[in-house]
Motif scaffolding. Sequence first.
Motif, mmCIF file in Angstrom:
data_model
loop_
_atom_site.group_PDB
_atom_site.id
_atom_site.type_symbol
_atom_site.label_atom_id
_atom_site.label_comp_id
_atom_site.label_asym_id
_atom_site.label_seq_id
_atom_site.Cartn_x
_atom_site.Cartn_y
_atom_site.Cartn_z
ATOM 1 N N ILE A 139 0.865 -1.288 -0.205
ATOM 2 C CA ILE A 139 -0.043 -0.102 0.026
ATOM 3 C C ILE A 139 0.955 1.305 0.023
ATOM 4 C CG2 ILE A 139 -1.716 1.167 1.253
ATOM 5 C CD1 ILE A 139 -2.825 -1.356 2.312
ATOM 6 N N PHE A 147 3.290 -0.581 4.651
ATOM 7 C CA PHE A 147 1.711 -0.908 4.883
ATOM 8 C C PHE A 147 1.468 -2.070 3.662
ATOM 9 C CE2 PHE A 147 1.663 2.680 7.306
ATOM 10 C CZ PHE A 147 0.662 2.673 8.049
ATOM 11 N N LYS A 149 -1.410 -4.825 2.287
ATOM 12 C CA LYS A 149 -2.837 -5.570 2.458
ATOM 13 C C LYS A 149 -2.595 -6.995 2.593
ATOM 14 C CE LYS A 149 -5.249 -2.793 -1.362
ATOM 15 N NZ LYS A 149 -5.953 -2.724 -2.537
ATOM 16 N N THR A 164 -5.340 -4.216 6.825
ATOM 17 C CA THR A 164 -4.010 -3.698 6.458
ATOM 18 C C THR A 164 -3.260 -3.907 7.510
ATOM 19 O OG1 THR A 164 -5.375 -1.761 5.552
ATOM 20 C CG2 THR A 164 -3.009 -1.251 6.298
ATOM 21 N N TYR A 212 -9.443 -3.171 6.927
ATOM 22 C CA TYR A 212 -8.920 -3.208 5.623
ATOM 23 C C TYR A 212 -9.442 -1.797 4.745
ATOM 24 C CZ TYR A 212 -9.202 -4.683 0.386
ATOM 25 O OH TYR A 212 -8.625 -4.957 -0.737
#
Length: 441
Positions: A139, A147, A149, A164, A212
């Motif tokens: 991310i 970060f 997913k 996350t 998430y």
Amino acid sequence: MAACNCTTKPDERGDSSESFDVPDMMLYIIITASVFILLIIGMALMWLKKYRFLMRTIRKLQNVEQPMTEQLSPVDPEADPLKQNFSPVTHAAVKPRESNLIISRPRRQSSKSASRALQRSPQTDGRFNKNDLILHQLIKAGGEGVFYKANMMHGTIKGHSMFTCKIFKKGCSHRQVEREVSVMQKLGTHKNLLQLLDWDITEAPYMLVMEYVAHGTLRSFLQVNQERLCRDQELQQLFTTATYHIAHAMEHMRSKMIVHCDLALRNILVHSFPHEVKVAEFGLAREIARTWSRSSSCKKDYRQRIPSRWYPPEYFKSDVYGFKGDVWAFGIVIWEMQTFGTLPYPNLNTSEEVARYVCAGHRNGEPEQCRPEMIQMMKDCWQEPYSMRPSFKDIVRVLENILENDHDYLDLDKRNQRASMESEESQPSLKTEVYCNTDEC
């Protein structure tokens, strides 16, 4: 003979006087030295007593904290989260945790309110297992961590199948990560704040599991979708709606007496634009004692880590940052959004140049196509002195009024469009009837 006796007697008296003066002087010296020695001994005993008391206090504190610190694994300075068997599609090969972490361990706090907040914190022991962690798409990569997913190989976390995951880089201390967990716990639940679900900070690499988000950061979302968004006639309303939800999140943080200190477009995540945007990244966030005023400020001790392009002039001038500092950063976020993620002060290369530029009274330029209301809001957020800036409560109220006016305008526009469509639909039938009647059909 008599004369001789007379001359010798005075000499005898003089010798006797000298014999008496020497013992008196010696006695005076002895008394003075004795008093001086007694003073030294008294002071030494007093300092020895204080030293013993201090050592007893230190031993007591060590005995209290030792059972708690034994639960914490030492920080591995070489532990890089990106090099410890983490890959986007494989699970993390890290030892499972052996004991639970108690964050609110006894230690002296600089603020009584902070201590009470930790004591009131809900469940403080994370339970997820790093062995079950599966990382997917990256991310964002920040200065303190990355970060991803992610999901779990087995089961869910508090009912969430996707979430996350923040993995801290090497160099982040355990105390720093622990403080971030504490701040996120105190913030509680808010739809526009990224929610903490679980964590594992017993050993490096430290990890946080949060709710998430589907579309990554707001900055990358706007850059990727810039062409499509620019064709949208309601773009300014979309921006205003997103800004409104960010302001709501910041007002919630202010109500909890927490300053974010790192508000930027890159630290806002998007699940559904524009309504589900979530403020994230609380690594620099700090709590301000409730006894302080709303415009109070707190000293900073991490000058090397600050995002200077988002910081207000009072920080560079006086080394202070408060709630009105977050308001300044909020104005920068509006400017970033209107320019689709452009770096603030794009013509400046260093933090020193930014500091001089801002302290001299200069600001970012007005974005093209930006609605007048948002330009005015940016200017209000960048006022000096900081006491002249609006509060987040004021900002939320202004944005609500703007959105209400937009809604009324859209409703009126929709009604006009509907009426126009109805008239167009009815008009041909009338012409047909006239035509038929004329030709006597």
